[in-house]
Design an enzyme around this catalytic site. Structure first.
Site, PDB file in Angstrom:
ATOM      1  N   ARG A 164      10.843   3.947  -3.230  1.00 22.61           N
ATOM      2  CA  ARG A 164      11.780   2.817  -3.244  1.00 22.61           C
ATOM      3  C   ARG A 164      12.236   2.417  -4.642  1.00 22.61           C
ATOM      4  O   ARG A 164      13.123   1.568  -4.792  1.00 22.61           O
ATOM      5  CB  ARG A 164      11.163   1.612  -2.504  1.00 22.61           C
ATOM      6  CG  ARG A 164      11.103   1.856  -0.995  1.00 22.61           C
ATOM      7  CD  ARG A 164      10.782   0.574  -0.255  1.00 22.61           C
ATOM      8  NE  ARG A 164       9.400   0.169  -0.468  1.00 22.61           N
ATOM      9  CZ  ARG A 164       8.998  -1.101  -0.485  1.00 22.61           C
ATOM     10  NH1 ARG A 164       9.874  -2.082  -0.352  1.00 22.61           N
ATOM     11  NH2 ARG A 164       7.734  -1.394  -0.660  1.00 22.61           N
ATOM     12  N   GLY A 177      -3.877   9.151   1.576  1.00 26.35           N
ATOM     13  CA  GLY A 177      -4.408   7.795   1.723  1.00 26.35           C
ATOM     14  C   GLY A 177      -5.271   7.389   0.548  1.00 26.35           C
ATOM     15  O   GLY A 177      -5.682   8.222  -0.274  1.00 26.35           O
TER      16      GLY A 177
HETATM   17  C1  UD1 Z   1      -2.920  -0.802   0.350  1.00 26.57           C
HETATM   18  C2  UD1 Z   1      -4.127  -1.270   1.175  1.00 26.57           C
HETATM   19  C3  UD1 Z   1      -3.796  -2.645   1.786  1.00 26.57           C
HETATM   20  C4  UD1 Z   1      -3.445  -3.618   0.685  1.00 26.57           C
HETATM   21  C5  UD1 Z   1      -2.313  -3.076  -0.174  1.00 26.57           C
HETATM   22  C6  UD1 Z   1      -2.110  -3.949  -1.369  1.00 26.57           C
HETATM   23  C7  UD1 Z   1      -5.186   0.747   2.078  1.00 26.57           C
HETATM   24  C8  UD1 Z   1      -5.348   1.612   3.251  1.00 26.57           C
HETATM   25  N1  UD1 Z   1      -4.381  -0.307   2.228  1.00 26.57           N
HETATM   26  O1  UD1 Z   1      -1.864  -0.609   1.256  1.00 26.57           O
HETATM   27  O2  UD1 Z   1      -4.925  -3.116   2.519  1.00 26.57           O
HETATM   28  O3  UD1 Z   1      -3.091  -4.879   1.258  1.00 26.57           O
HETATM   29  O4  UD1 Z   1      -2.634  -1.756  -0.645  1.00 26.57           O
HETATM   30  O5  UD1 Z   1      -0.984  -3.526  -2.089  1.00 26.57           O
HETATM   31  O6  UD1 Z   1      -5.792   0.992   1.053  1.00 26.57           O
HETATM   32  N2  UD1 Z   1      -2.266   5.951  -3.612  1.00 26.57           N
HETATM   33  C9  UD1 Z   1      -2.700   7.161  -4.082  1.00 26.57           C
HETATM   34  N3  UD1 Z   1      -2.882   8.177  -3.202  1.00 26.57           N
HETATM   35  C10 UD1 Z   1      -2.679   8.031  -1.868  1.00 26.57           C
HETATM   36  C11 UD1 Z   1      -2.230   6.786  -1.392  1.00 26.57           C
HETATM   37  C12 UD1 Z   1      -2.047   5.753  -2.289  1.00 26.57           C
HETATM   38  O7  UD1 Z   1      -2.911   7.342  -5.275  1.00 26.57           O
HETATM   39  O8  UD1 Z   1      -2.878   9.010  -1.135  1.00 26.57           O
HETATM   40  C13 UD1 Z   1      -2.064   4.855  -4.560  1.00 26.57           C
HETATM   41  C14 UD1 Z   1      -0.616   4.424  -4.623  1.00 26.57           C
HETATM   42  O9  UD1 Z   1       0.056   5.109  -5.662  1.00 26.57           O
HETATM   43  C15 UD1 Z   1      -0.726   2.931  -4.907  1.00 26.57           C
HETATM   44  C16 UD1 Z   1      -2.034   2.535  -4.257  1.00 26.57           C
HETATM   45  O10 UD1 Z   1      -2.781   3.738  -4.096  1.00 26.57           O
HETATM   46  O11 UD1 Z   1      -0.830   2.672  -6.288  1.00 26.57           O
HETATM   47  C17 UD1 Z   1      -1.853   1.847  -2.927  1.00 26.57           C
HETATM   48  O12 UD1 Z   1      -1.176   2.710  -2.050  1.00 26.57           O
HETATM   49  P1  UD1 Z   1      -0.074   2.197  -1.044  1.00 26.57           P
HETATM   50  O13 UD1 Z   1       0.418   3.330  -0.259  1.00 26.57           O
HETATM   51  O14 UD1 Z   1       0.918   1.352  -1.771  1.00 26.57           O
HETATM   52  O15 UD1 Z   1      -0.986   1.271  -0.115  1.00 26.57           O
HETATM   53  P2  UD1 Z   1      -0.500   0.179   0.899  1.00 26.57           P
HETATM   54  O16 UD1 Z   1      -0.048   0.835   2.144  1.00 26.57           O
HETATM   55  O17 UD1 Z   1       0.433  -0.743   0.226  1.00 26.57           O
END
Ligand code: UD1
Ligand code: CA
Length: 449
Positions: free
Chosen positions: A15, A80
């Site tokens: 986004r 995840g």
């Molecule tokens: C996550 C949390 C949610 C919380 C929210 C706060 C989980 C399952 N959910 O959701 O409870 O309220 O953050 O913003 O943890 N990332 C990786 N690798 C991955 C996935 C994510 O490095 O495979 C990193 C992303 O770059 C980001 C962070 O982890 O910096 C969070 O990931 P994102 O996909 O934004 O999580 P949310 O769905 O927002």
């Protein structure tokens, strides 16, 4: 107790609509990732692990620039947040104490908040940073019983009742390092998103009879950046905080809302910063220095009693000693100005050294670039550089020397000498009168047109 930081930074940031990986977008002159690293580093971690994915090489380079000691691990596929942490587990092996998980796209968490999280670890095996959300939206919800956290439910998986919970998960989590490794290894992906949720470690810990807890902070701290609009909001929040901190530290800001700081700006007590001053990265202003309006600074050092601006530009490597005065429309790059040097107006000093109490006249330029190479100009102490002097580098001017106004100085000038390097003045009496009479006569002959 030792702590290992794990920073998740593998996400794509679709986004943002950008070619740049999300965590490399900047606020306060530094990548979002550097902000998260700075907050975590304030705890004095034993080890810092950054998990990269999209734009991995660039993100790794930025992480190493912010902290040369960081360990970078790659997450090839973004399956995840628990899967991301799992990639860091080999780095956790043998680490004792806590593991603290932060997000690379969440730049505003304060070190004090992280400290509070670590203190709460005395009471709980796992502690999560939560916040009361004005609009809980799609955040994970914290399901609590008294002061105990029972589990975290992701929005997609939540019942209507659970969606009514306003206490939300920031994503920041702290646990014993060994325990976190065990719990993360046990997380599955049987949920609405088909992802490995880090949030599942809470339920798993509670099932083992361990205690989980919540520490809360202001929602503003947990602000994540997903869009350009959120990037702008994060910049505004960062600046508001930096201005408040400067004021609290005894810096005068005449119009705080017009001053822009960088993550690493250092301003000493009793410094005075006028309106519309912009600090790029790498600036130190010592106590009692004054930065006048509309000045732009980066990579420079301004000592006590120095005054800079209005409308000055200090670039990388500008080093101003005590009581230096730099005035309007002056640009300084990679130059050392010793005590009491005055550069009042309309001047460029690049790749230069200026000795103490030297005066640089208006319109002086160090001609430091020949189109291929950069050359140095060395000016001694107590020198008088006349207005509009061109110093064609490499060139040296000795102590107590002077240059005549309008000189183009191409060779070294010895101590105490005066150099004149310009055409000698010639006066032609009556020339101007005759010249214009002739032209006006021509015009009249053509009928005045
Ligand atoms: C996550 C949390 C949610 C919380 C929210 C706060 C989980 C399952 N959910 O959701 O409870 O309220 O953050 O913003 O943890 N990332 C990786 N690798 C991955 C996935 C994510 O490095 O495979 C990193 C992303 O770059 C980001 C962070 O982890 O910096 C969070 O990931 P994102 O996909 O934004 O999580 P949310 O769905 O927002
Ligand atoms: Ca997010």
């Amino acid at each position: 107790m030792p702590v290992t930081l794990i920073i998740l930074a593998a996400g794509q940031g679709t986004r943002m609509n950008s070619d740049l990986p999300k965590v490399l977008h900047r606020i306060g002159g530094a990548p979002l990732l550097a902000h998260a690293l700075a907050a975590g580093s304030a705890l004095g971690p034993e080890k810092v692990v950054v998990v990269t994915g999209h734009g991995g090489a660039e993100v790794a380079a930025a992480a190493r620039e912010a902290d040369p000691e960081v360990r970078v691990v790659a997450q090839a596929e973004q399956l995840g947040t628990a899967h991301a942490v799992a990639q860091a587990l080999p780095e956790l092996q043998g680490m004792t104490g806590d593991a603290l998980v932060l997000y690379g796209d969440t730049p505003l968490i304060r070190p004090e908040t992280l400290e509070a999280l670590r203190e709460a670890r005395a009471r709980h095996a796992v502690v999560v940073l939560g916040f009361e959300a004005a609009d809980p939206g799609r955040y994970g919800r914290l399901v609590t019983a008294g002061d105990r956290l029972e589990r975290i439910v992701e929005f997609k998986d939540a019942t209507d009742e659970e969606r009514d919970i306003t206490l939300c998960n920031s994503g920041v989590l702290c646990a014993d390092a060994g325990l976190l490794a065990e719990l993360v290894a046990a997380v599955g992906n049987d949920n609405a998103a088909g992802e490995y949720y880090l949030t599942d470690v809470i339920g798993l810990a509670v099932q083992r009879g361990l205690s989980a807890g919540v520490v809360t902070c202001a929602e503003a701290e947990t602000m994540g950046v997903n869009t350009r609009s959120e990037l702008a909001a994060a910049e505004a929040a960062f600046q508001a905080r930096a201005r408040d901190e400067a004021l609290e530290n005894g810096v005068t800001l005449t119009a705080p809302e017009t001053v822009f700081f960088a993550l690493d700006t250092i301003v000493g007590r009793d410094a005075v910063i006028g309106p519309n001053v912009v600090f790029g990265p790498g600036v130190t202003i010592e106590s009692g220095a004054e930065i006048r309006p509309f000045t732009h600074l980066e990579g420079c050092h301004v000592s006590r009693g120095a005054t800079v601006g209005p409308f000055a530009r200090l670039r990388t490597g500008a080093e101003l000693a005590e009581d230096v005065h730099v005035g309007n429309f002056v640009e300084i790059k990679n130059a050392i100005l010793d005590e009491g040097v005055k550069v009042g107006h309309l001047t460029y000093l690049g790749d230069a050294e200026i000795g103490e109490r030297t005066n640089i006249g208006a319109g002086t330029i160090t001609c430091n670039y020949d189109g291929v190479f950069k050359h140095r100009t060395k000016i001694g102490a107590r020198v008088f550089i006349g207005s509009d002097t061109m110093l064609v580098a490499p060139v040296r001017i000795g102590d107590d020397a002077m240059t005549a106004t309008g000189s183009v100085v191409t060779a070294d000038v010895p101590e105490g000498a005066m150099v004149v390097a310009r055409a000698r003045q010639e006066v032609k009496p009556g020339f101007a009168t005759r010249f214009f009479e002739r032209l006006r006569a021509q015009k009249a002959a053509k009928g005045g047109k």
